[in-house]
Design a protein around this motif. Structure first.
Motif, PDB file in Angstrom:
ATOM      1  N   ILE A 117      20.072  22.040  18.964  1.00 28.61           N
ATOM      2  CA  ILE A 117      19.346  23.255  18.080  1.00 28.61           C
ATOM      3  C   ILE A 117      17.622  22.667  18.061  1.00 28.61           C
ATOM      4  CG2 ILE A 117      20.929  23.929  16.415  1.00 28.61           C
ATOM      5  CD1 ILE A 117      19.820  22.001  14.262  1.00 28.61           C
ATOM      6  N   SER A 118      17.430  21.743  18.539  1.00 29.77           N
ATOM      7  CA  SER A 118      15.980  21.324  18.369  1.00 29.77           C
ATOM      8  C   SER A 118      15.141  22.006  19.500  1.00 29.77           C
ATOM      9  CB  SER A 118      15.781  19.634  18.761  1.00 29.77           C
ATOM     10  OG  SER A 118      14.465  19.581  19.284  1.00 29.77           O
ATOM     11  N   PRO A 119      14.231  22.761  19.038  1.00 27.86           N
ATOM     12  CA  PRO A 119      13.408  23.602  20.064  1.00 27.86           C
ATOM     13  C   PRO A 119      12.581  22.856  21.131  1.00 27.86           C
ATOM     14  CG  PRO A 119      13.157  24.497  17.743  1.00 27.86           C
ATOM     15  CD  PRO A 119      13.893  23.214  17.741  1.00 27.86           C
ATOM     16  N   ALA A 120      12.285  21.440  20.368  1.00 26.52           N
ATOM     17  CA  ALA A 120      11.596  20.861  21.425  1.00 26.52           C
ATOM     18  C   ALA A 120      12.370  20.109  22.703  1.00 26.52           C
ATOM     19  CB  ALA A 120      11.057  19.308  20.599  1.00 26.52           C
ATOM     20  N   ALA A 121      13.770  19.990  22.491  1.00 26.21           N
ATOM     21  CA  ALA A 121      14.587  19.606  23.334  1.00 26.21           C
ATOM     22  C   ALA A 121      15.209  20.570  24.268  1.00 26.21           C
ATOM     23  CB  ALA A 121      15.793  18.711  22.747  1.00 26.21           C
TER      24      ALA A 121
END
Lengths: 209, 209
Positions: A117-121
């Motif tokens: 769910i991490s936008p950075a990932a």
DNA sequence: TAGATTGTTAATCGATTAACAATC
DNA sequence: TAGATTGTTAATCGATTAACAATC
């Protein structure tokens, strides 16, 4: 004589045999008897012959086993020569560590994708494995075959994530969430790695040795 | 009636009991019978009572067990109320993941230090755990008591590292190296996490379900 | 051929399950 | 008290080990 129902204990010894035989082959050993293999592994020769007899006849009287051949046979039984497809759900520290270090291909798996769910990932990749958003899961599973899901999500969403994946057709889970998962679909297989359980047995043993 | 020799199978069920009881307590359950606990865990009531009888008498006829009390008893047997000291050797991806996420204190362990050869890592700390050089190991162990070492070093140096630590007095190893370690010192305890073995049993089962 | 070692059947051992008297 | 459930003993089941005829 091949057996129908093979006990869990036998299955769990197979990877150990495979590992030991791999090492023997690397050392250049060509021929091995159940007796000497047993000595190396701290196991009786009887048990080795019993275990192997569940799957076929791989030895030769008076000779023993050809190490390379037996290794290949056990590898085949375990499926290391398959091309299983695997995806990972949850790319935290542990997920990253597995993607970086675990020899998926040597075990017959191809790590095709990861979801988080991490936008950075999302949109990046780790060791060549692309990371997609959790919303992309349904679409991905519609168009790709997936044999095993590595579950490295937080405990709180472990069961619901598993349920969602079962509904999408997934039947194998490598579960690192430390949650006891279950499914009403009988053929679903869970293999759990419970770190805490493992350390606690060690804790018990160092106090009671 | 307390037993002298407790089988590995029993010991490996204890953390599961502990985990289940923790969950029951969190759900507010006060009282539990062996029968209902067994239902939740897919285990017979007989087995639960047999297992517990190895360690003492924790129930009451006609009532069952007090969940909180039984949890505490099993926790005590496992040593979660101890203050075991633990260090980590090798701070790669997996080591980092454990230092970040594993609840050492909840399992009765305090992660005191980590050791690595990487100049970039030495002198830093992860989640409050300081990272020292491998040369500092001897000095550290001379002045600190260490109950368990987490081994997350490369396979190639796994056995020699274990030997070095055994010579320094370490008697418990949580082994993530995927190498079968051994020691001539009999009281040394190894607890292995073999990721590949685990995944291979899953591979077998999804092919033969 | 003689020696070695298999695959398999039989014997043993240990772990799980069932039963039940004790008792809360 | 009556019902429920324990701790423990006995019965069953399964897994490990031993033995051995078959045979390379």
């Amino acid at each position: 004589m091949k057996k129908e129902n093979i006990s869990d204990a036998v299955i769990r010894r197979l990877p150990r045999y495979y590992r030991q035989l791999t090492e023997l082959c690397a050392r250049g050993v060509v021929r091995i008897s159940s007796h000497s293999l047993g000595q190396e592994m701290n196991i009786t020769a009887s048990q080795i012959r019993q275990d192997l007899s569940c799957f076929g006849e791989f030895g030769q009287q008076g000779y023993g086993y050809n190490a390379e051949e037996l290794r290949a046979e056990i590898g085949h039984i375990l499926g290391v020569d398959k091309n299983h497809h695997l995806i990972m759900i949850g790319v935290g520290n542990l997920g990253r560590a597995l993607l970086h270090n675990f020899p998926f291909s040597q075990t017959g798996f191809s790590a095709d994708a990861a979801f988080d769910i991490s936008p950075a990932a999302i949109g990046t990749s780790i060791n060549g494995v692309p990371i997609y958003s959790m919303e992309a899961l349904e679409g991905y599973l519609r168009s790709h075959s997936v044999d095993v899901v590595v579950l490295t999500v937080p405990q709180s969403i472990a069961q619901e994530t598993a349920d969602r994946l079962v509904r999408l057709g997934v039947r194998g889970f490598w579960n690192f969430t430390n949650v006891e998962l279950s499914s009403s679909v009988p053929e679903v297989q869970f293999e759990n790695i419970h770190f805490a359980d493992s350390l606690l047995t060690l804790s018990y043993r160092i106090a009671n040795r």
